[in-house]
Design a protein around this motif. Structure first.
Motif, PDB file in Angstrom:
ATOM      1  N   SER A 157      -6.322   3.076  -6.703  1.00 55.79           N
ATOM      2  CA  SER A 157      -6.154   4.274  -5.879  1.00 55.79           C
ATOM      3  C   SER A 157      -7.488   4.615  -5.246  1.00 55.79           C
ATOM      4  O   SER A 157      -8.427   5.042  -5.917  1.00 55.79           O
ATOM      5  CB  SER A 157      -5.653   5.433  -6.760  1.00 55.79           C
ATOM      6  OG  SER A 157      -5.659   6.650  -6.033  1.00 55.79           O
TER       7      SER A 157
ATOM      8  N   VAL B  66       0.192   8.297  -0.989  1.00 56.77           N
ATOM      9  CA  VAL B  66       0.346   9.509  -1.799  1.00 56.77           C
ATOM     10  C   VAL B  66      -0.178  10.654  -0.931  1.00 56.77           C
ATOM     11  O   VAL B  66      -1.348  10.645  -0.535  1.00 56.77           O
ATOM     12  CB  VAL B  66      -0.484   9.420  -3.100  1.00 56.77           C
ATOM     13  CG1 VAL B  66      -0.364  10.701  -3.921  1.00 56.77           C
ATOM     14  CG2 VAL B  66      -0.061   8.201  -3.931  1.00 56.77           C
TER      15      VAL B  66
ATOM     16  N   VAL C 172      -3.025  -1.122 -10.271  1.00 58.57           N
ATOM     17  CA  VAL C 172      -3.140  -0.072  -9.253  1.00 58.57           C
ATOM     18  C   VAL C 172      -4.607   0.204  -8.923  1.00 58.57           C
ATOM     19  O   VAL C 172      -5.447   0.317  -9.827  1.00 58.57           O
ATOM     20  CB  VAL C 172      -2.460   1.226  -9.738  1.00 58.57           C
ATOM     21  CG1 VAL C 172      -2.759   2.390  -8.796  1.00 58.57           C
ATOM     22  CG2 VAL C 172      -0.960   1.029  -9.882  1.00 58.57           C
TER      23      VAL C 172
ATOM     24  N   ASP D  42       5.650  10.154  -3.042  1.00 58.36           N
ATOM     25  CA  ASP D  42       4.551  10.438  -3.974  1.00 58.36           C
ATOM     26  C   ASP D  42       3.671  11.538  -3.407  1.00 58.36           C
ATOM     27  O   ASP D  42       3.233  11.454  -2.257  1.00 58.36           O
ATOM     28  CB  ASP D  42       3.686   9.192  -4.177  1.00 58.36           C
ATOM     29  CG  ASP D  42       4.409   8.095  -4.946  1.00 58.36           C
ATOM     30  OD1 ASP D  42       5.315   7.469  -4.359  1.00 58.36           O
ATOM     31  OD2 ASP D  42       4.057   7.869  -6.116  1.00 58.36           O
TER      32      ASP D  42
ATOM     33  N   GLU E 223      -4.289  10.426 -12.507  1.00 50.11           N
ATOM     34  CA  GLU E 223      -5.233   9.477 -11.889  1.00 50.11           C
ATOM     35  C   GLU E 223      -6.682   9.735 -12.290  1.00 50.11           C
ATOM     36  O   GLU E 223      -7.556   8.957 -11.945  1.00 50.11           O
ATOM     37  CB  GLU E 223      -5.137   9.566 -10.351  1.00 50.11           C
ATOM     38  CG  GLU E 223      -3.776   9.224  -9.781  1.00 50.11           C
ATOM     39  CD  GLU E 223      -3.848   8.777  -8.319  1.00 50.11           C
ATOM     40  OE1 GLU E 223      -4.969   8.618  -7.782  1.00 50.11           O
ATOM     41  OE2 GLU E 223      -2.776   8.594  -7.723  1.00 50.11           O
TER      42      GLU E 223
ATOM     43  N   HIS F 234       1.349  13.027  -8.755  1.00 54.36           N
ATOM     44  CA  HIS F 234       0.075  12.425  -9.175  1.00 54.36           C
ATOM     45  C   HIS F 234      -0.915  13.551  -9.404  1.00 54.36           C
ATOM     46  O   HIS F 234      -1.149  14.362  -8.495  1.00 54.36           O
ATOM     47  CB  HIS F 234      -0.476  11.519  -8.063  1.00 54.36           C
ATOM     48  CG  HIS F 234       0.364  10.317  -7.774  1.00 54.36           C
ATOM     49  ND1 HIS F 234      -0.088   9.030  -7.966  1.00 54.36           N
ATOM     50  CD2 HIS F 234       1.630  10.195  -7.300  1.00 54.36           C
ATOM     51  CE1 HIS F 234       0.869   8.172  -7.627  1.00 54.36           C
ATOM     52  NE2 HIS F 234       1.910   8.852  -7.209  1.00 54.36           N
TER      53      HIS F 234
ATOM     54  N   VAL G  43       0.857  -1.192   0.000  1.00 61.45           N
ATOM     55  CA  VAL G  43       0.000   0.000   0.000  1.00 61.45           C
ATOM     56  C   VAL G  43       0.890   1.237   0.000  1.00 61.45           C
ATOM     57  O   VAL G  43       1.689   1.433   0.905  1.00 61.45           O
ATOM     58  CB  VAL G  43      -0.914   0.007   1.248  1.00 61.45           C
ATOM     59  CG1 VAL G  43      -1.777   1.260   1.266  1.00 61.45           C
ATOM     60  CG2 VAL G  43      -1.805  -1.240   1.271  1.00 61.45           C
ATOM     61  N   ARG G  44       0.749   2.050  -1.041  1.00 61.23           N
ATOM     62  CA  ARG G  44       1.590   3.236  -1.148  1.00 61.23           C
ATOM     63  C   ARG G  44       0.812   4.479  -0.709  1.00 61.23           C
ATOM     64  O   ARG G  44      -0.344   4.652  -1.074  1.00 61.23           O
ATOM     65  CB  ARG G  44       2.066   3.402  -2.592  1.00 61.23           C
ATOM     66  CG  ARG G  44       3.065   4.557  -2.709  1.00 61.23           C
ATOM     67  CD  ARG G  44       3.533   4.737  -4.129  1.00 61.23           C
ATOM     68  NE  ARG G  44       4.285   3.592  -4.629  1.00 61.23           N
ATOM     69  CZ  ARG G  44       5.311   3.698  -5.475  1.00 61.23           C
ATOM     70  NH1 ARG G  44       5.722   4.882  -5.886  1.00 61.23           N
ATOM     71  NH2 ARG G  44       5.912   2.613  -5.924  1.00 61.23           N
TER      72      ARG G  44
ATOM     73  N   THR H  14      -4.262  -0.133  -3.463  1.00 61.86           N
ATOM     74  CA  THR H  14      -2.794  -0.194  -3.502  1.00 61.86           C
ATOM     75  C   THR H  14      -2.195   1.196  -3.287  1.00 61.86           C
ATOM     76  O   THR H  14      -1.020   1.314  -2.983  1.00 61.86           O
ATOM     77  CB  THR H  14      -2.287  -0.728  -4.853  1.00 61.86           C
ATOM     78  OG1 THR H  14      -2.703   0.177  -5.887  1.00 61.86           O
ATOM     79  CG2 THR H  14      -2.839  -2.116  -5.137  1.00 61.86           C
ATOM     80  N   HIS H  15      -3.011   2.237  -3.505  1.00 61.52           N
ATOM     81  CA  HIS H  15      -2.566   3.610  -3.310  1.00 61.52           C
ATOM     82  C   HIS H  15      -3.637   4.360  -2.513  1.00 61.52           C
ATOM     83  O   HIS H  15      -4.826   4.275  -2.850  1.00 61.52           O
ATOM     84  CB  HIS H  15      -2.378   4.329  -4.657  1.00 61.52           C
ATOM     85  CG  HIS H  15      -1.156   3.876  -5.405  1.00 61.52           C
ATOM     86  ND1 HIS H  15      -0.948   2.568  -5.748  1.00 61.52           N
ATOM     87  CD2 HIS H  15      -0.083   4.561  -5.861  1.00 61.52           C
ATOM     88  CE1 HIS H  15       0.217   2.466  -6.388  1.00 61.52           C
ATOM     89  NE2 HIS H  15       0.762   3.660  -6.467  1.00 61.52           N
TER      90      HIS H  15
ATOM     91  N   ARG I  33      -4.740   8.207  -1.083  1.00 57.95           N
ATOM     92  CA  ARG I  33      -4.507   9.646  -1.319  1.00 57.95           C
ATOM     93  C   ARG I  33      -4.910  10.396  -0.058  1.00 57.95           C
ATOM     94  O   ARG I  33      -6.091  10.631   0.175  1.00 57.95           O
ATOM     95  CB  ARG I  33      -5.341  10.147  -2.497  1.00 57.95           C
ATOM     96  CG  ARG I  33      -5.147   9.347  -3.795  1.00 57.95           C
ATOM     97  CD  ARG I  33      -6.087   9.864  -4.871  1.00 57.95           C
ATOM     98  NE  ARG I  33      -7.460   9.974  -4.392  1.00 57.95           N
ATOM     99  CZ  ARG I  33      -8.350   8.988  -4.425  1.00 57.95           C
ATOM    100  NH1 ARG I  33      -8.067   7.825  -4.958  1.00 57.95           N
ATOM    101  NH2 ARG I  33      -9.575   9.176  -3.931  1.00 57.95           N
TER     102      ARG I  33
END
Ligand SMILES: *Cc1c(COP(=O)(O)O)cnc(C)c1O
Length: 233
Positions: A201, A36, A199, A57, A102, A81, A33-34, A217-218, A220
Protein backbone atom coordinates in the motif's frame (compact mmCIF):
# COMPACT_ATOMS: atom_id res chain seq x y z
CA UNK A 1 -26.43 15.97 -4.02
CA UNK A 2 -26.32 14.98 -7.67
CA UNK A 3 -23.90 17.85 -8.23
CA UNK A 4 -21.60 16.28 -5.66
CA UNK A 5 -22.06 12.92 -7.34
CA UNK A 6 -21.03 14.42 -10.69
CA UNK A 7 -17.98 16.05 -9.12
CA UNK A 8 -16.82 12.82 -7.48
CA UNK A 9 -17.55 10.81 -10.64
CA UNK A 10 -15.44 13.19 -12.75
CA UNK A 11 -12.56 13.11 -10.25
CA UNK A 12 -12.75 9.35 -10.02
CA UNK A 13 -12.64 9.11 -13.76
CA UNK A 14 -9.50 11.26 -13.88
CA UNK A 15 -7.82 9.19 -11.15
CA UNK A 16 -8.73 5.95 -12.92
CA UNK A 17 -7.22 7.33 -16.11
CA UNK A 18 -4.01 8.24 -14.25
CA UNK A 19 -3.85 4.73 -12.83
CA UNK A 20 -4.43 3.13 -16.23
CA UNK A 21 -1.73 5.29 -17.86
CA UNK A 22 0.79 4.56 -15.08
CA UNK A 23 0.05 0.84 -15.28
CA UNK A 24 0.50 0.90 -19.05
CA UNK A 25 3.86 2.71 -18.65
CA UNK A 26 4.97 0.20 -16.03
CA UNK A 27 3.78 -2.82 -18.01
CA UNK A 28 1.36 -3.73 -15.23
CA UNK A 29 -2.27 -4.78 -15.31
CA UNK A 30 -4.77 -2.18 -14.05
CA UNK A 31 -6.53 -5.01 -12.21
CA UNK A 32 -3.45 -5.53 -10.05
CA UNK A 33 -3.80 -2.10 -8.48
CA UNK A 34 -6.66 -1.46 -6.08
CA UNK A 35 -7.94 2.01 -5.33
CA UNK A 36 -8.71 2.77 -1.69
CA UNK A 37 -10.47 6.12 -1.43
CA UNK A 38 -9.50 7.99 1.72
CA UNK A 39 -12.72 9.52 3.09
CA UNK A 40 -11.36 11.14 6.26
CA UNK A 41 -13.08 14.47 7.02
CA UNK A 42 -15.76 13.79 4.40
CA UNK A 43 -19.31 12.81 5.34
CA UNK A 44 -20.91 9.39 5.15
CA UNK A 45 -23.02 10.71 2.27
CA UNK A 46 -19.82 10.85 0.17
CA UNK A 47 -19.02 7.27 1.15
CA UNK A 48 -22.45 6.28 -0.20
CA UNK A 49 -21.79 8.08 -3.47
CA UNK A 50 -18.43 6.33 -3.78
CA UNK A 51 -20.01 2.93 -3.22
CA UNK A 52 -22.59 3.77 -5.86
CA UNK A 53 -19.75 4.70 -8.25
CA UNK A 54 -18.16 1.28 -7.82
CA UNK A 55 -15.65 1.91 -5.04
CA UNK A 56 -15.19 -1.14 -2.82
CA UNK A 57 -12.49 0.07 -0.40
CA UNK A 58 -12.37 3.18 1.77
CA UNK A 59 -9.72 4.44 4.19
CA UNK A 60 -10.02 6.40 7.42
CA UNK A 61 -7.35 7.63 9.82
CA UNK A 62 -9.14 8.58 13.05
CA UNK A 63 -10.87 6.03 15.21
CA UNK A 64 -13.98 7.93 16.30
CA UNK A 65 -14.77 9.24 12.86
CA UNK A 66 -14.08 5.86 11.25
CA UNK A 67 -16.22 3.96 13.73
CA UNK A 68 -19.20 6.27 13.24
CA UNK A 69 -18.95 6.23 9.43
CA UNK A 70 -18.49 2.47 9.24
CA UNK A 71 -21.65 2.06 11.35
CA UNK A 72 -23.60 4.53 9.22
CA UNK A 73 -22.49 2.78 6.03
CA UNK A 74 -22.70 -0.81 7.28
CA UNK A 75 -25.27 -1.70 4.61
CA UNK A 76 -22.84 -0.92 1.76
CA UNK A 77 -20.56 -3.95 2.18
CA UNK A 78 -17.40 -1.84 1.85
CA UNK A 79 -13.94 -2.87 3.02
CA UNK A 80 -12.78 -0.40 5.68
CA UNK A 81 -9.04 0.31 5.85
CA UNK A 82 -7.66 1.96 8.96
CA UNK A 83 -4.64 3.99 7.86
CA UNK A 84 -3.99 6.35 10.78
CA UNK A 85 -1.79 6.45 13.81
CA UNK A 86 -3.09 3.84 16.21
CA UNK A 87 -3.15 4.08 20.00
CA UNK A 88 -2.92 0.74 21.76
CA UNK A 89 -5.97 1.55 23.90
CA UNK A 90 -8.05 2.02 20.72
CA UNK A 91 -6.65 -0.90 18.73
CA UNK A 92 -9.20 -3.50 19.87
CA UNK A 93 -12.04 -1.14 18.99
CA UNK A 94 -10.55 -0.46 15.55
CA UNK A 95 -10.39 -4.20 14.87
CA UNK A 96 -14.11 -4.41 15.53
CA UNK A 97 -14.99 -2.59 12.28
CA UNK A 98 -11.80 -2.34 10.17
CA UNK A 99 -11.28 -5.10 7.62
CA UNK A 100 -7.69 -4.02 7.04
CA UNK A 101 -5.48 -2.26 9.58
CA UNK A 102 -2.68 -0.72 7.51
CA UNK A 103 -0.84 1.17 10.23
CA UNK A 104 0.57 -1.53 12.49
CA UNK A 105 3.98 -0.15 13.42
CA UNK A 106 4.77 -1.65 16.81
CA UNK A 107 4.38 -4.91 18.69
CA UNK A 108 2.25 -3.34 21.41
CA UNK A 109 -0.68 -3.09 18.97
CA UNK A 110 -0.76 -6.77 18.11
CA UNK A 111 -2.37 -8.11 21.31
CA UNK A 112 -5.27 -5.62 21.35
CA UNK A 113 -5.89 -6.00 17.59
CA UNK A 114 -6.03 -9.77 17.98
CA UNK A 115 -8.45 -9.46 20.92
CA UNK A 116 -10.65 -7.10 18.90
CA UNK A 117 -10.70 -9.54 15.98
CA UNK A 118 -11.62 -12.40 18.33
CA UNK A 119 -14.50 -10.54 19.90
CA UNK A 120 -15.80 -9.68 16.47
CA UNK A 121 -15.35 -13.31 15.37
CA UNK A 122 -13.74 -12.22 12.11
CA UNK A 123 -10.14 -12.24 10.78
CA UNK A 124 -8.54 -8.84 10.31
CA UNK A 125 -5.95 -8.19 7.59
CA UNK A 126 -2.83 -6.43 8.81
CA UNK A 127 -0.28 -4.34 6.94
CA UNK A 128 2.91 -3.29 8.68
CA UNK A 129 3.58 0.40 8.29
CA UNK A 130 7.23 1.01 7.55
CA UNK A 131 8.91 4.38 7.80
CA UNK A 132 10.80 5.66 4.78
CA UNK A 133 12.05 8.71 6.69
CA UNK A 134 15.63 8.98 7.82
CA UNK A 135 16.09 7.61 11.36
CA UNK A 136 15.29 10.27 13.94
CA UNK A 137 13.17 12.40 11.58
CA UNK A 138 10.41 14.47 13.18
CA UNK A 139 6.92 13.03 13.32
CA UNK A 140 8.08 9.76 11.92
CA UNK A 141 5.27 7.22 11.55
CA UNK A 142 5.99 3.60 10.88
CA UNK A 143 8.40 0.95 12.03
CA UNK A 144 12.06 1.05 11.25
CA UNK A 145 12.76 -1.44 8.42
CA UNK A 146 15.03 -3.34 10.80
CA UNK A 147 12.08 -3.97 13.14
CA UNK A 148 9.82 -5.57 10.54
CA UNK A 149 10.97 -9.18 10.97
CA UNK A 150 10.10 -9.20 14.63
CA UNK A 151 6.82 -7.36 14.08
CA UNK A 152 5.83 -9.77 11.29
CA UNK A 153 6.57 -12.72 13.56
CA UNK A 154 4.34 -11.26 16.29
CA UNK A 155 1.45 -10.78 13.86
CA UNK A 156 1.89 -14.31 12.51
CA UNK A 157 1.72 -15.74 16.00
CA UNK A 158 -1.39 -13.76 17.00
CA UNK A 159 -4.80 -15.29 16.47
CA UNK A 160 -7.16 -13.94 13.82
CA UNK A 161 -4.71 -11.47 12.30
CA UNK A 162 -3.51 -12.11 8.76
CA UNK A 163 -0.24 -10.52 7.76
CA UNK A 164 -0.94 -9.27 4.23
CA UNK A 165 1.91 -6.84 3.48
CA UNK A 166 3.31 -3.35 3.96
CA UNK A 167 2.10 0.24 3.96
CA UNK A 168 4.24 3.37 3.65
CA UNK A 169 4.02 7.08 2.99
CA UNK A 170 6.74 8.79 0.94
CA UNK A 171 8.61 11.38 3.04
CA UNK A 172 7.44 14.97 2.51
CA UNK A 173 9.64 16.90 0.16
CA UNK A 174 11.69 13.90 -0.96
CA UNK A 175 11.65 12.15 -4.32
CA UNK A 176 8.86 9.56 -4.12
CA UNK A 177 10.63 7.37 -6.69
CA UNK A 178 13.63 7.01 -4.37
CA UNK A 179 11.41 6.29 -1.39
CA UNK A 180 9.25 3.74 -3.21
CA UNK A 181 12.29 2.03 -4.73
CA UNK A 182 13.56 1.45 -1.18
CA UNK A 183 10.10 0.28 -0.18
CA UNK A 184 10.09 -2.28 -3.00
CA UNK A 185 13.35 -3.75 -1.67
CA UNK A 186 11.97 -3.89 1.86
CA UNK A 187 8.84 -5.59 0.53
CA UNK A 188 10.87 -8.17 -1.38
CA UNK A 189 12.73 -9.03 1.86
CA UNK A 190 9.46 -9.44 3.75
CA UNK A 191 7.95 -11.56 0.97
CA UNK A 192 10.91 -13.94 1.07
CA UNK A 193 9.93 -14.85 4.65
CA UNK A 194 6.17 -14.28 4.40
CA UNK A 195 4.94 -15.27 0.94
CA UNK A 196 1.35 -14.21 1.72
CA UNK A 197 2.39 -10.63 2.45
CA UNK A 198 1.76 -9.60 -1.16
CA UNK A 199 0.06 -6.25 -0.52
CA UNK A 200 2.04 -3.05 -1.00
CA UNK A 201 0.00 0.00 0.00
CA UNK A 202 1.80 3.08 -1.29
CA UNK A 203 0.91 6.12 -3.31
CA UNK A 204 -1.50 8.97 -2.64
CA UNK A 205 -3.02 11.74 -4.78
CA UNK A 206 0.36 13.33 -5.53
CA UNK A 207 2.58 10.31 -6.06
CA UNK A 208 0.45 7.41 -7.26
CA UNK A 209 2.38 7.10 -10.55
CA UNK A 210 5.67 6.61 -8.70
CA UNK A 211 4.03 4.05 -6.42
CA UNK A 212 2.70 2.09 -9.40
CA UNK A 213 6.19 2.11 -10.97
CA UNK A 214 7.55 0.47 -7.83
CA UNK A 215 4.95 -2.24 -7.42
CA UNK A 216 2.15 -0.74 -5.31
CA UNK A 217 -0.89 -3.02 -5.20
CA UNK A 218 -3.04 -0.57 -3.22
CA UNK A 219 -3.25 3.22 -3.63
CA UNK A 220 -4.70 5.43 -0.88
CA UNK A 221 -6.18 8.41 -2.67
CA UNK A 222 -8.14 11.16 -0.92
CA UNK A 223 -8.08 14.69 -2.28
CA UNK A 224 -7.79 13.76 -5.96
CA UNK A 225 -11.18 12.05 -5.66
CA UNK A 226 -13.01 14.06 -3.00
CA UNK A 227 -11.38 17.49 -3.29
CA UNK A 228 -9.51 19.43 -0.63
CA UNK A 229 -10.29 18.13 2.85
CA UNK A 230 -12.69 20.44 4.73
CA UNK A 231 -10.33 20.93 7.65
CA UNK A 232 -7.08 21.24 5.69
CA UNK A 233 -8.23 24.08 3.47
C1 LIG B 1 -4.85 11.29 4.11
C2 LIG B 1 -4.02 10.13 3.74
C3 LIG B 1 -3.92 9.70 2.41
C4 LIG B 1 -4.61 10.41 1.24
O1 LIG B 1 -3.91 11.55 0.91
P1 LIG B 1 -4.25 12.43 -0.40
O2 LIG B 1 -3.04 13.22 -0.61
O3 LIG B 1 -5.45 13.24 -0.04
O4 LIG B 1 -4.54 11.48 -1.49
C5 LIG B 1 -3.16 8.57 2.15
N1 LIG B 1 -2.52 7.90 3.13
C6 LIG B 1 -2.59 8.27 4.42
C7 LIG B 1 -1.84 7.49 5.44
C8 LIG B 1 -3.32 9.41 4.77
O5 LIG B 1 -3.38 9.77 6.05
Amino acid sequence: MSERRDEIAANLDAVRRRIAAACADAGRRTDDVRLVVVTKFFPASDVRLLADLGITDVGENRHQEAEAKAAECADLGLRWHFIGGLQSNKAAAVASYADVVESVDRAKLVGPLSRGAHSRGHDVDVLLQVSLDPPGADGRAGADPAELDELARRVDEAGMLRLRGLMAVAPLGGDPDDAFARLATIHADLLAQHPDATVLSAGMSGDLEAAIRHGATHLRVGSAVLGPRPRDK
